[in-house]
Design a protein around this motif. Structure first.
Motif, short mmCIF file in Angstrom:
data_model
loop_
_atom_site.label_atom_id
_atom_site.label_comp_id
_atom_site.label_asym_id
_atom_site.label_seq_id
_atom_site.Cartn_x
_atom_site.Cartn_y
_atom_site.Cartn_z
N PRO A 43 0.80 -1.36 0.13
CA PRO A 43 -0.01 0.11 -0.03
C PRO A 43 0.79 1.32 -0.04
O PRO A 43 1.92 1.51 0.77
CB PRO A 43 -0.89 -0.18 1.16
CG PRO A 43 0.19 -0.89 2.27
CD PRO A 43 0.60 -1.93 1.39
N ASN A 44 0.61 2.10 -0.97
CA ASN A 44 1.28 3.41 -0.88
C ASN A 44 0.36 4.73 -0.25
O ASN A 44 -0.79 4.46 0.09
CB ASN A 44 1.49 3.84 -2.24
CG ASN A 44 2.41 2.74 -3.19
OD1 ASN A 44 3.35 2.42 -2.67
ND2 ASN A 44 2.00 2.55 -4.27
N PHE A 45 1.22 5.61 0.02
CA PHE A 45 0.32 6.81 0.57
C PHE A 45 1.23 8.17 -0.18
O PHE A 45 2.30 7.94 -0.81
CB PHE A 45 0.50 6.94 2.10
CG PHE A 45 1.62 7.41 2.64
CD1 PHE A 45 1.81 8.42 3.54
CD2 PHE A 45 2.80 6.51 2.74
CE1 PHE A 45 2.91 8.61 4.17
CE2 PHE A 45 4.31 6.88 3.37
CZ PHE A 45 3.91 7.92 4.15
N VAL A 46 0.60 9.30 0.12
CA VAL A 46 1.13 10.43 -0.39
C VAL A 46 2.40 10.82 -0.06
O VAL A 46 3.59 11.53 -0.73
CB VAL A 46 0.03 11.71 -0.52
CG1 VAL A 46 0.83 13.02 -1.02
CG2 VAL A 46 -1.14 11.45 -1.19
N GLY A 47 2.78 10.78 1.39
CA GLY A 47 3.89 10.89 1.72
C GLY A 47 3.89 12.40 2.25
O GLY A 47 3.04 13.27 1.87
N ASN A 48 4.77 12.61 3.37
CA ASN A 48 4.94 13.85 4.13
C ASN A 48 6.01 14.59 3.80
O ASN A 48 6.34 15.75 4.40
CB ASN A 48 4.72 13.84 5.69
CG ASN A 48 3.54 12.96 5.89
OD1 ASN A 48 2.31 13.47 5.38
ND2 ASN A 48 3.49 11.99 6.80
N GLY A 49 6.97 14.12 2.69
CA GLY A 49 8.15 14.77 2.53
C GLY A 49 9.27 14.55 3.18
O GLY A 49 9.18 13.75 4.18
N VAL A 50 10.49 14.85 2.76
CA VAL A 50 11.81 14.41 3.55
C VAL A 50 12.54 15.55 3.98
O VAL A 50 12.81 16.64 3.27
CB VAL A 50 12.87 13.85 2.22
CG1 VAL A 50 13.97 13.33 2.83
CG2 VAL A 50 11.81 12.62 1.50
N PRO A 51 12.75 15.62 5.16
CA PRO A 51 13.72 16.62 5.75
C PRO A 51 15.13 16.72 5.30
O PRO A 51 15.69 15.42 5.22
CB PRO A 51 13.76 16.14 7.29
CG PRO A 51 13.38 14.87 7.33
CD PRO A 51 12.66 14.42 6.23
N GLU A 52 15.46 17.92 5.14
CA GLU A 52 16.86 17.86 4.33
C GLU A 52 18.02 17.48 5.35
O GLU A 52 19.09 17.19 5.08
CB GLU A 52 17.17 19.35 4.10
CG GLU A 52 16.39 20.28 3.02
CD GLU A 52 16.87 19.35 1.77
OE1 GLU A 52 18.31 19.13 1.74
OE2 GLU A 52 16.12 19.11 0.92
N ILE A 53 17.69 17.57 6.71
CA ILE A 53 18.79 17.19 7.68
C ILE A 53 18.95 15.80 7.50
O ILE A 53 20.19 15.16 7.86
CB ILE A 53 18.32 17.67 9.02
CG1 ILE A 53 19.57 17.41 9.99
CG2 ILE A 53 17.07 16.79 9.45
CD1 ILE A 53 20.77 18.38 9.98
N ALA A 54 17.95 14.82 7.43
CA ALA A 54 18.02 13.54 7.11
C ALA A 54 19.30 13.08 5.80
O ALA A 54 19.99 12.19 5.95
CB ALA A 54 16.90 12.85 7.07
N LEU A 55 18.85 13.89 4.91
CA LEU A 55 19.60 13.74 3.64
C LEU A 55 21.22 14.28 3.99
O LEU A 55 22.09 13.60 3.58
CB LEU A 55 19.08 14.48 2.54
CG LEU A 55 17.60 14.18 1.98
CD1 LEU A 55 17.38 15.06 0.68
CD2 LEU A 55 17.60 12.56 1.73
N LYS A 56 21.30 15.40 4.60
CA LYS A 56 22.49 15.61 5.03
C LYS A 56 23.38 14.73 5.90
O LYS A 56 24.49 14.50 5.68
CB LYS A 56 22.64 17.25 5.89
CG LYS A 56 23.90 17.55 6.33
CD LYS A 56 23.65 19.03 7.09
CE LYS A 56 24.96 19.63 7.54
NZ LYS A 56 24.80 20.84 8.42
#
Length: 341
Positions: free
Chosen positions: A247-260
């Motif tokens: 099951p998929n969902f729209v998502g809430n976005g990705v925090p920049e700090i996690a990518l950093k």
């Protein structure tokens, strides 16, 4: 003909069929490339479709130039398998690096050295008999992967997060798992659950190729009986990777700090690929774990994403090799994960 002979004949027939198929595909590839009546745009579209699923094992001599020109044969799935074999061989020679059964205690220490936030911890490498029910904590094995035997303690009950099973007490949990050898032999870590908007925070899983982001997966485990999934590309745009049975969902976005944080951990590790997992909390993104060999759900992915991530894998190997030749030491990594004495 006995059973063994029958199976051998079937195997031989299938091998011949695969070989014949790729001979035809090889000829078609060259025919499209050399057809002057086909526009460059249409050629690119047609050849890309073949690029995305062509096996490197089946690259013929005539197609070897296209390995460099078009990355023919690139595959994330193949690269992961090759990396596992590579690690096996360097381990035989005395250097174990990023094995599949990731040690969560080492992950935490490595993150702390790099300035990455980690959750509050109450128990470390504890026998199950030493675990107590503490509200709003998570219990997970010291070594392990795939969210197996991970439990939330909240609202007076214990929730098994990979299948939704609920237990009223630790003794009930222990009784239910008495036949599970991995559970019975495990040592445990107990730490705070990270919350976001009053519920356990979503997972942010970053597929990182020696400092380059390839794909991001957000998992919501708190909104229903089954986890919900949302994939993003490196620009944070939602994408379809081909997993049709989840099951998929729209998502809430990705925090920049996690990518950093993910890039920092990846560049400090002497391997071309890691999946680095975080919890997306109200106040911060904190480390969940570092996963060297995540599953890719064979048969549930698009050829496009297997190819694109395979290219990133190859590029990561090249950058890592150059850094090693230039003398990069990866001191923090080796101080935590490997006894170099």
């Amino acid at each position: 003909m006995n059973d063994k002979d029958s199976y051998e004949e079937r195997v031989s027939q299938i091998k011949l069929q695969i070989t014949d198929l790729y001979k035809v595909l090889s000829s078609l590839y060259l025919e499209i490339n050399n057809d002057e009546l086909v526009s460059d745009k249409d050629k690119e579209s047609l050849l890309s479709k073949i690029d995305h699923f062509y096996s490197s094992r089946e690259v013929t001599q005539r197609l070897v130039p296209y390995v460099s020109k078009r990355d023919l044969g690139a595959s994330y799935q193949d690269s992961i398998i090759n990396l596992i074999r590579f690690k096996k061989n360097i381990k035989k020679n005395g250097l174990p690096i990023s094995p599949g059964g990731n040690n969560k205690g080492h992950d935490r220490k490595f993150a702390e050295l790099l300035g990455v936030e980690v959750p509050q911890q109450y128990k470390f490498k504890e026998a199950f008999s030493g675990i107590e029910y503490i509200e709003n904590t998570v219990l997970k094995p010291f070594s392990g992967s795939s969210s197996k035997n991970v439990f939330f303690m909240s609202k007076g009950e214990i929730l098994e997060i990979n299948n939704g099973s609920k237990y009223l007490s630790l003794s009930d949990l222990n009784a239910a798992k008495k036949m599970d050898k991995a559970f019975s032999s495990a040592r445990w870590i107990q730490e705070d659950i990270v919350y976001n908007d009053g519920k356990p925070a979503n997972d942010i899983k970053v597929y990182c190729f020696y400092g380059e982001i390839g794909l991001i997966l957000e998992v919501d485990r708190a909104s229903g009986p089954k986890p919900l999934y949302c994939y993003y590309n490196s620009d944070g745009q939602r994408v379809d990777v081909g997993r049709k049975r989840v099951p998929n969902f729209v998502g809430n976005g990705v925090p920049e700090i996690a990518l950093k944080y993910a890039k920092k951990i990846s560049l400090a590790s002497p391997v071309p690929f890691l999946r680095i997992d975080f919890f997306k909390g109200d106040k911060a993104s904190v480390l969940g774990e570092i996963t060297p060999h995540p599953g890719w759900h064979a048969g549930e992915r698009t050829d496009y994403w297997d190819f694109e991530l395979g290219k990133l894998f190859d590029q990561a190997w090249a950058r890592l090799y150059i850094d090693m030749v230039n003398g990069k030491k990866f001191a923090d990594f080796f101080s935590v994960y490997c006894d170099m004495k």
